[in-house]
Motif scaffolding. Sequence first.
Motif, PDB file in Angstrom:
ATOM      1  N   GLU A  75       3.051  48.156  42.730  1.00 36.93           N
ATOM      2  CA  GLU A  75       4.036  47.071  42.764  1.00 36.93           C
ATOM      3  C   GLU A  75       4.833  47.052  44.069  1.00 36.93           C
ATOM      4  N   ASP A  78       3.970  41.578  47.730  1.00 32.44           N
ATOM      5  CA  ASP A  78       4.394  40.299  47.143  1.00 32.44           C
ATOM      6  C   ASP A  78       3.230  39.355  46.881  1.00 32.44           C
ATOM      7  N   ALA A  79       2.197  39.414  47.716  1.00 40.53           N
ATOM      8  CA  ALA A  79       1.058  38.513  47.515  1.00 40.53           C
ATOM      9  C   ALA A  79      -0.182  39.059  48.210  1.00 40.53           C
ATOM     10  N   THR A 103       0.464  44.840  43.207  1.00 41.03           N
ATOM     11  CA  THR A 103       1.251  43.603  43.272  1.00 41.03           C
ATOM     12  C   THR A 103       2.544  43.745  42.477  1.00 41.03           C
ATOM     13  N   GLY A 107       4.682  38.758  41.631  1.00 45.72           N
ATOM     14  CA  GLY A 107       3.891  38.613  42.842  1.00 45.72           C
ATOM     15  C   GLY A 107       2.682  37.723  42.605  1.00 45.72           C
ATOM     16  N   ALA A 109      -1.407  36.181  43.466  1.00 48.24           N
ATOM     17  CA  ALA A 109      -2.791  36.310  43.919  1.00 48.24           C
ATOM     18  C   ALA A 109      -3.267  34.903  44.241  1.00 48.24           C
ATOM     19  N   LYS A 216       1.760  37.484  38.720  1.00 48.10           N
ATOM     20  CA  LYS A 216       1.827  38.660  37.859  1.00 48.10           C
ATOM     21  C   LYS A 216       3.044  38.571  36.939  1.00 48.10           C
TER      22      LYS A 216
END
Length: 223
Positions: A75, A78-79, A103, A107, A109, A216
């Motif tokens: 974690e 952010d992306a 992530t 955050g 994807a 997420k």
Amino acid sequence: MGKAYYALGITVFAPTFPFNYRAAVLRFSDPEKQLVIDIGAGNHRIDPQIVTIDLFDYAATDIVCDLSNLPFRDESVDAFISRSVLEHVPGLTQICKNLARATRENGLAAHLIPFMFPFHASPHDYQRLTHVGAATLFPGFELLEQRNATGPFTLLTLLLTEVLAVIFSLGNERLKAFLYLIFCLVFFPIKFLDFPFIGRRSMLGIAPSIFTVTRKTRNLEAV
């Protein structure tokens, strides 16, 4: 060829509609304030603030690593974003779990993935994903946006280019590669007819490539 490869080769002469990947990514992320990682970026940096990862040490690569061994804490990112990369990844399910692990909660994807697209090894080509498959690729993520990045005329251009190159090469791979380039030069204008068909949900079922953004919502232990 450097920048000319992307400016002319990909944008103009390639058989796919020139989807604005950079603009699509920046709609959902702010690289100046967030840690955004472009995986498999190759030798092309779409934004000076976006960190690039690749398996090879290109001039534009910030971190050289394998996606199965990401150098990020849980974690911490952010992306994660990518363009036409995930089809070339073996063990995709485990790779996606690894990306999800790194992530942050909330955050993103954001990945451009081919669906109805010919085989293209770079150096390997393992899979295609439907829009449903792409939307459920990352555990613990919810769908934010999904749209076709290319449309029916890209599909037509791809088929014409690929089929004719296969037929006239008579099984000679080197000749096929040469003929593919020739047919790209002949048929590439057709792809621009895709303009009114981009971003339409009705086209997802026949899309050559699909851009999917998910967020997420919970950590892996909760999945």
